[in-house]
Write a protein that holds these residues in place. Structure first.
Motif, PDB file in Angstrom:
ATOM      1  N   ARG A   1      -6.875   2.892   3.556  1.00 13.37           N
ATOM      2  CA  ARG A   1      -6.067   2.248   4.416  1.00 13.37           C
ATOM      3  C   ARG A   1      -6.810   1.242   5.663  1.00 13.37           C
ATOM      4  NH1 ARG A   1      -1.898   6.790   6.552  1.00 13.37           N
ATOM      5  NH2 ARG A   1      -0.596   5.349   7.325  1.00 13.37           N
TER       6      ARG A   1
ATOM      7  N   GLU B   1       2.148  -1.784   4.610  1.00 16.43           N
ATOM      8  CA  GLU B   1       1.919  -0.300   4.310  1.00 16.43           C
ATOM      9  C   GLU B   1       2.850   0.546   4.942  1.00 16.43           C
ATOM     10  OE1 GLU B   1      -0.256   3.263   5.804  1.00 16.43           O
ATOM     11  OE2 GLU B   1       0.886   1.634   7.062  1.00 16.43           O
TER      12      GLU B   1
ATOM     13  N   CYS C   1       0.781  -1.305  -0.154  1.00 15.56           N
ATOM     14  CA  CYS C   1       0.071  -0.032  -0.019  1.00 15.56           C
ATOM     15  C   CYS C   1       0.907   1.062  -0.125  1.00 15.56           C
ATOM     16  CB  CYS C   1      -0.936   0.150   1.194  1.00 15.56           C
ATOM     17  SG  CYS C   1      -1.966   1.493   1.135  1.00 15.56           S
TER      18      CYS C   1
ATOM     19  N   LEU D   1      -7.481  -2.055   4.218  1.00 16.62           N
ATOM     20  CA  LEU D   1      -6.394  -2.918   3.654  1.00 16.62           C
ATOM     21  C   LEU D   1      -6.611  -4.437   4.129  1.00 16.62           C
ATOM     22  CD1 LEU D   1      -3.140  -0.734   4.344  1.00 16.62           C
ATOM     23  CD2 LEU D   1      -4.080  -1.244   2.324  1.00 16.62           C
TER      24      LEU D   1
END
Length: 461
Positions: free
Chosen positions: A320, A333, A312, A323
């Motif tokens: 987010r 991420e 990400c 995710l």
């Protein structure tokens, strides 16, 4: 050389220059650009660049990130008329051509008064009056330190990941030094990607040689972070890049501002879809690509044929939060700080984790800059922007490409480390202003054994 656009807009303001506007240290946008045009670095390279792929990787990473951050230029001295050992689209002859193509300037000696970075066993004297640092690395480690104080690591020809890390740290220290942070470029700074929490990064931690990396990835977001991931991945020396497939997900077009933070953006690509530009670059490098041109909004559901590892690179909190709901077996991420003080910070997460992504980011709203600096008042008073345009300009994030590259090294290293049986980490939190205070939290939900596919690295004999 003129960098300031004729008409300032949210889509063309340099994201580094913006920090000078936000702090109020300049009275106008023109003064902000003039300030950054005084920022430059000299790099002296040794004979190693003729035969070491890793030294070439380090140099080109410094040039690429440096020219975007330091508008006074990246001035490179040393034996550069040697064959290029890295597969870069559109460049297939010499290292000197690659340096110039990425925005560097060839010179016979360091630029007087500018900080100097030394890479390898250099035989050119550094200029007086400014800090000089050595960049050094091995497979998993990279760092810098003052000339005469830092002992070099092994600097093997295959140490790509460590070379990228050392290069990004070198530009970080140079940039912070030029911005007036006194300790920068006068201290030892480095990191072990095998053990990111270890403060003694120079100690041998017994990490194995890097022999493979994941071969199927789904990448969400192709801006600052996403392009840092791709630069790092693409420089790894795969035996056969065609074994690597990357799914590229984004829906936006490149803007002029992306050139100031994003490692694969050039001004001739402005206005084109990010997915198409990145796919073209990766295809030319030999990778296989797939394109998804839609937002990542939580509705995505993977099939068994899709990559099981997600990367990400978006800063949208809603995205987010979703995710770990799309079906990836592993998601990495990274989040970067956005303000004139926080831009130098990064936090890396892996999922599954002790908390869900929804519980971490769901319902949050991102803080926005207010744009109180004198330069914003000047723009408004001169009629250069209206009140609406001023708000849009002020809320754009500050950024510097070397921060994204360091975050990318941590993210890619997490994948590679797990593949090599190393420790699994849930959170890494660091500030490049105080790197010795970084935090690392071990994963409470290990996902071994690795079952997501890998491609082997080409190693020197």
């Amino acid at each position: 050389m003129t960098f300031q656009p004729a008409h300032i807009s949210p889509d063309n303001l340099h994201r580094g220059v913006k920090m000078a506007l936000d702090t109020g240290e300049v009275e106008s946008v023109a003064h902000g650009y003039a300030l950054f045009e005084r920022y430059r670095v000299s790099i002296i390279v040794g004979e190693e660049v003729a035969t070491s792929r890793a030294h070439q990787v380090a140099l080109l990473t410094m040039v690429n990130a440096g020219r975007r951050s330091l508008l006074g230029g990246v001035h490179v001295a040393g034996p550069l008329d040697v064959p290029l050992l890295i597969e870069l689209p559109g460049i297939d002859t010499s290292l000197s051509e690659a340096v110039v193509s990425l925005g560097g300037m060839l010179t016979a000696k360091p630029y007087d008064g500018s900080p100097t970075i030394i890479l390898g066993e250099a035989n050119i004297a550094v200029a007086a009056g400014a800090p000089s640092i050595i960049a050094t690395f091995d497979d998993w480690r990279g760092g810098v330190g003052p000339v005469g104080e830092l002992a070099r690591l092994s600097e093997g020809a295959d140490a790509t990941l460590g070379a990228i890390l050392a290069a990004a740290i070198a530009i970080s220290e140079t940039f912070q030094c030029l911005r007036g942070y006194v300790p920068a470029a006068r201290r030892m700074v480095g990191m072990s990607l095998w053990n990111p929490g270890a403060l003694d990064w120079q100690a041998d931690d017994g990490a194995p040689a890097i022999r493979a990396a994941p071969n199927r990835l789904w990448l969400m977001g192709l801006g600052h972070l996403g392009q840092a991931y791709l630069w790092t991945l693409a420089l790894l020396n795969f035996e056969d890049p065609a074994e690597v497939e990357i799914t590229l997900q984004d829906f936006d077009k490149l803007t002029e501002a992306n050139d100031s933070t994003s490692m694969l953006t050039t001004l001739d690509c402005v206005g084109q879809l990010k997915t198409r530009v990145m796919a073209k670059w990766l295809d030319a490098r030999g990778f296989r690509t797939r394109i998804v041109e839609r937002k990542f909004d939580g509705d995505l559901r993977l099939t068994a044929d899709d990559p099981q590892i997600g990367l990400c690179g978006v800063d949208n909190l809603e995205a987010r939060a979703a995710l770990d709901e799309a079906g990836f077996k592993l998601v990495m991420e990274a989040g970067l700080g956005a303000g004139p003080d926080e831009y130098i910070t990064a936090r890396v997460h892996s999922f599954p984790a002790s908390v869900t992504s929804r519980s971490k980011w769901g319902g949050l709203e991102r803080d926005r800059a207010k744009g109180d600096g004198r330069a914003y008042d000047t723009l408004l008073e001169a009629g250069a922007v209206d009140a609406c345009g001023l708000v849009q300009l002020a809320t754009r994030t500050v950024g510097a490409p070397f921060v994204g590259v360091i975050a990318a090294c941590l993210v890619i290293a997490e994948l590679v480390r797990r593949l090599h049986g190393g420790p699994e980490i849930e959170v890494i939190d660091l500030s490049l202003r105080t790197p010795h205070q970084r935090m690392s939290v071990a994963s409470v939900q290990p996902i071994r054994p690795w079952s997501h596919g890998f491609a082997r690295m080409r190693l020197s004999q």
